[in-house]
Design a protein around this motif. Structure first.
Motif, PDB file in Angstrom:
ATOM      1  N   VAL A 131      39.949  15.045  65.381  1.00  0.00           N
ATOM      2  CA  VAL A 131      38.539  15.316  65.114  1.00  0.00           C
ATOM      3  C   VAL A 131      38.326  16.651  64.421  1.00  0.00           C
ATOM      4  CG1 VAL A 131      37.710  13.873  66.996  1.00  0.00           C
ATOM      5  CG2 VAL A 131      38.239  16.281  67.443  1.00  0.00           C
ATOM      6  N   ASN A 132      39.378  17.477  64.313  1.00  0.00           N
ATOM      7  CA  ASN A 132      39.186  18.768  63.659  1.00  0.00           C
ATOM      8  C   ASN A 132      40.543  19.383  63.324  1.00  0.00           C
ATOM      9  OD1 ASN A 132      37.678  20.902  62.600  1.00  0.00           O
ATOM     10  ND2 ASN A 132      36.393  21.069  64.432  1.00  0.00           N
ATOM     11  N   ARG A 133      40.509  20.245  62.328  1.00  0.00           N
ATOM     12  CA  ARG A 133      41.654  21.101  62.010  1.00  0.00           C
ATOM     13  C   ARG A 133      41.102  22.506  61.829  1.00  0.00           C
ATOM     14  NH1 ARG A 133      44.179  23.475  57.565  1.00  0.00           N
ATOM     15  NH2 ARG A 133      46.492  23.571  57.659  1.00  0.00           N
ATOM     16  N   LEU A 134      41.449  23.380  62.768  1.00  0.00           N
ATOM     17  CA  LEU A 134      40.920  24.730  62.766  1.00  0.00           C
ATOM     18  C   LEU A 134      41.929  25.665  62.104  1.00  0.00           C
ATOM     19  CD1 LEU A 134      39.672  24.784  66.475  1.00  0.00           C
ATOM     20  CD2 LEU A 134      38.398  24.085  64.440  1.00  0.00           C
ATOM     21  N   LYS A 135      41.625  26.092  60.904  1.00  0.00           N
ATOM     22  CA  LYS A 135      42.476  27.040  60.193  1.00  0.00           C
ATOM     23  C   LYS A 135      42.073  28.435  60.643  1.00  0.00           C
ATOM     24  CE  LYS A 135      45.418  28.455  56.998  1.00  0.00           C
ATOM     25  NZ  LYS A 135      46.875  28.272  57.137  1.00  0.00           N
ATOM     26  N   LEU A 136      42.925  29.080  61.444  1.00  0.00           N
ATOM     27  CA  LEU A 136      42.540  30.349  62.041  1.00  0.00           C
ATOM     28  C   LEU A 136      42.647  31.517  61.074  1.00  0.00           C
ATOM     29  CD1 LEU A 136      43.932  30.090  65.674  1.00  0.00           C
ATOM     30  CD2 LEU A 136      41.880  29.108  64.646  1.00  0.00           C
ATOM     31  N   GLY A 137      43.463  31.371  60.045  1.00  0.00           N
ATOM     32  CA  GLY A 137      43.578  32.442  59.070  1.00  0.00           C
ATOM     33  C   GLY A 137      44.761  32.215  58.158  1.00  0.00           C
ATOM     34  N   ALA A 138      44.858  33.044  57.113  1.00  0.00           N
ATOM     35  CA  ALA A 138      45.966  32.923  56.161  1.00  0.00           C
ATOM     36  C   ALA A 138      47.168  33.711  56.646  1.00  0.00           C
ATOM     37  CB  ALA A 138      45.520  33.439  54.791  1.00  0.00           C
ATOM     38  N   ASN A 139      48.339  33.157  56.428  1.00  0.00           N
ATOM     39  CA  ASN A 139      49.603  33.824  56.745  1.00  0.00           C
ATOM     40  C   ASN A 139      49.711  34.226  58.213  1.00  0.00           C
ATOM     41  OD1 ASN A 139      50.382  33.762  53.951  1.00  0.00           O
ATOM     42  ND2 ASN A 139      49.009  35.498  53.610  1.00  0.00           N
ATOM     43  N   LEU A 140      49.220  33.360  59.093  1.00  0.00           N
ATOM     44  CA  LEU A 140      49.317  33.612  60.527  1.00  0.00           C
ATOM     45  C   LEU A 140      50.463  32.810  61.116  1.00  0.00           C
ATOM     46  CD1 LEU A 140      45.598  33.534  61.753  1.00  0.00           C
ATOM     47  CD2 LEU A 140      46.957  35.488  60.979  1.00  0.00           C
ATOM     48  N   ALA A 141      51.144  33.412  62.085  1.00  0.00           N
ATOM     49  CA  ALA A 141      52.143  32.690  62.880  1.00  0.00           C
ATOM     50  C   ALA A 141      51.593  32.581  64.292  1.00  0.00           C
ATOM     51  CB  ALA A 141      53.479  33.428  62.873  1.00  0.00           C
ATOM     52  N   LEU A 142      51.142  31.399  64.663  1.00  0.00           N
ATOM     53  CA  LEU A 142      50.562  31.182  65.981  1.00  0.00           C
ATOM     54  C   LEU A 142      51.677  30.881  66.979  1.00  0.00           C
ATOM     55  CD1 LEU A 142      47.478  28.999  64.968  1.00  0.00           C
ATOM     56  CD2 LEU A 142      47.652  31.494  65.139  1.00  0.00           C
ATOM     57  N   GLU A 143      51.544  31.422  68.179  1.00  0.00           N
ATOM     58  CA  GLU A 143      52.612  31.308  69.159  1.00  0.00           C
ATOM     59  C   GLU A 143      52.217  30.388  70.317  1.00  0.00           C
ATOM     60  OE1 GLU A 143      55.280  32.361  68.103  1.00  0.00           O
ATOM     61  OE2 GLU A 143      54.767  33.916  66.648  1.00  0.00           O
TER      62      GLU A 143
END
Length: 409
Positions: A341-353
């Motif tokens: 239902v969604n794709r949340l792009k949190l930011g550019a060039n981020l590595a989410l852990e």
């Protein structure tokens, strides 16, 4: 006479001015005290988020009511914490200090390290018994497990002959702990009363795959990342990264009763808080296998993202948030329809852990190592808020009593 009256008037004006000034100072002081940060023992520990910052060797503490960092707990030079966890009574903060080969116990009342316990080499993941008595710590570099008596504050046994012990799960009742081997295709069970190895449980048939593709399967093993229990502790789900299967272990008999084919290079299983599903991100083909716990079958396969590092459930399991670390995005799924239902792009060039879900199941906190931030997702609106400057290289996120089972990677 007029002079005396004037002096008296000036005197009372001066006294009045002093009283007004004092009153102003009093109000300002009272407001300052009212807004002053509380000591951590004054908080309900379930309203706090603890973030292990690897490069700054500290723990950030976030108040979920204000989404502000209220503390930074220093762990000492080169601690490089991999994971943190609260004791079940909420009084102690437990930390694996990977860089120093130590296990730390922090008293939240004083915010001081009260125990520094030597472990094996490179301790990372761990689990504790429900009675807060023992911690089981995986030492990745020398493939041992440190058994730590938290009451005595010392290591009481070091179990050997593991292969990169990576994930731990303690069964309800504190009778057994399951340990996954990232460097082997097996899960091991340890009896807690005796602190002895009980069973070695092989997952999959990777030796057959190795014959077909030896360069891939013999160069670097990608075994079992985590033994994930069902909510009642009756079964363990263990995904094998090389074999592309999930083994289901009966915890009463310590036998693998079923093996399910999933996608390529599965990471691990994540249990929904309602106990209905296991979600398995497959990073080889960027899919997500959804397993029905009751039927013990894969019921659907969802399209995921690159480098998936975790799954967080909200609203009692109605929604699932899958972290795509490589894309800097979080994918949102409706668990009633199995639709994205969604794709949340949190930011550019981020590595989410990693991430954690609040006790009420309404917010998800996600660590972003590349910009030293934690992102907060509102599960009602999917709106995102950034908390900057939480520490250098935030990695592990933990909430006591989280509505979605906590995890690390």
């Amino acid at each position: 006479m007029g002079g005396k009256l004037m002096l008296k008037k000036c005197f009372w004006i001066l006294i009045g001015s002093i009283l007004i000034l004092f009153s102003g100072f009093s109000r300002a002081w009272a407001d300052e005290q009212k807004n002053a940060p509380l000591d951590l023992a004054s908080y309900d520990p379930k309203t706090l988020v603890f973030v292990a910052n690897r490069d700054s060797s500290d723990i950030a503490v976030i108040d979920t009511q204000t989404d502000q960092v209220v503390r930074r707990i220093a762990l000492g030079k080169y601690a490089n914490p991999h994971m943190a966890m609260l004791s079940h009574n909420g009084k102690k903060l437990l930390v694996s200090a990977t860089g120093r080969d130590r296990f730390l116990v922090v008293d939240l009342a004083t915010e001081a390290i009260e125990r520094t316990i030597e472990t094996g080499q490179a301790p990372e993941h761990f689990a504790i018994t429900m009675d807060d008595r023992f911690a089981y710590v995986g030492n990745m570099e020398d493939s041992t497990v440190s058994v730590i008596d938290l009451k005595e504050g010392k290591e009481v046994r070091r179990l050997k002959d593991f292969f990169e012990p990576h994930g731990f799960s303690v069964l309800p009742g504190d009778n057994k702990v399951y340990v996954s081997n990232f460097g082997a295709h097996e899960v091991r069970s340890v009896e807690i009363p005796s602190q002895q190895l009980a069973k070695r449980l092989a997952i999959g048939n990777v030796h057959r795959a190795a014959i077909r593709d030896p360069e891939r399967y013999q160069s670097e093993l990608k075994g079992i990342a985590n033994p994930t229990p069902t909510i009642d502790g009756r079964f363990i789900y263990a995904a094998d990264g090389d074999a592309g299967v999930v083994g289901i272990i009966d915890t009463e008999t310590d036998r693998v009763i079923k093996t399910l084919k999933v996608g390529e290079a599965p990471w691990r299983a994540y249990s929904s808080p309602d106990g209905r599903f296991m979600m398995v991100p497959n990073n080889g083909d960027q899919t997500i296998s959804v397993i029905d716990v009751k039927s013990q079958e894969v019921v659907t396969t969802l399209q995921g993202g690159a480098g998936m590092t975790g799954v967080n459930f909200t609203q009692g399991g109605k929604k699932a948030y899958v972290i795509s670390g490589a894309e800097g995005a979080v994918f949102v799924y409706d668990m009633a329809t199995f639709k994205r239902v969604n794709r949340l792009k949190l930011g550019a060039n981020l590595a989410l852990e990693t991430g954690a879900t609040t006790v009420d199941g309404l917010k998800v906190y996600v660590a972003s190592s590349t910009d030293d931030s934690v992102y907060v997702i509102d599960s009602n609106t999917d709106q995102v808020k950034r908390i900057p400057n939480v520490g250098r290289f935030p990695w592990g996120v933990i909430i006591l009593g989280a509505a979605s089972p906590n995890y690390c990677h």
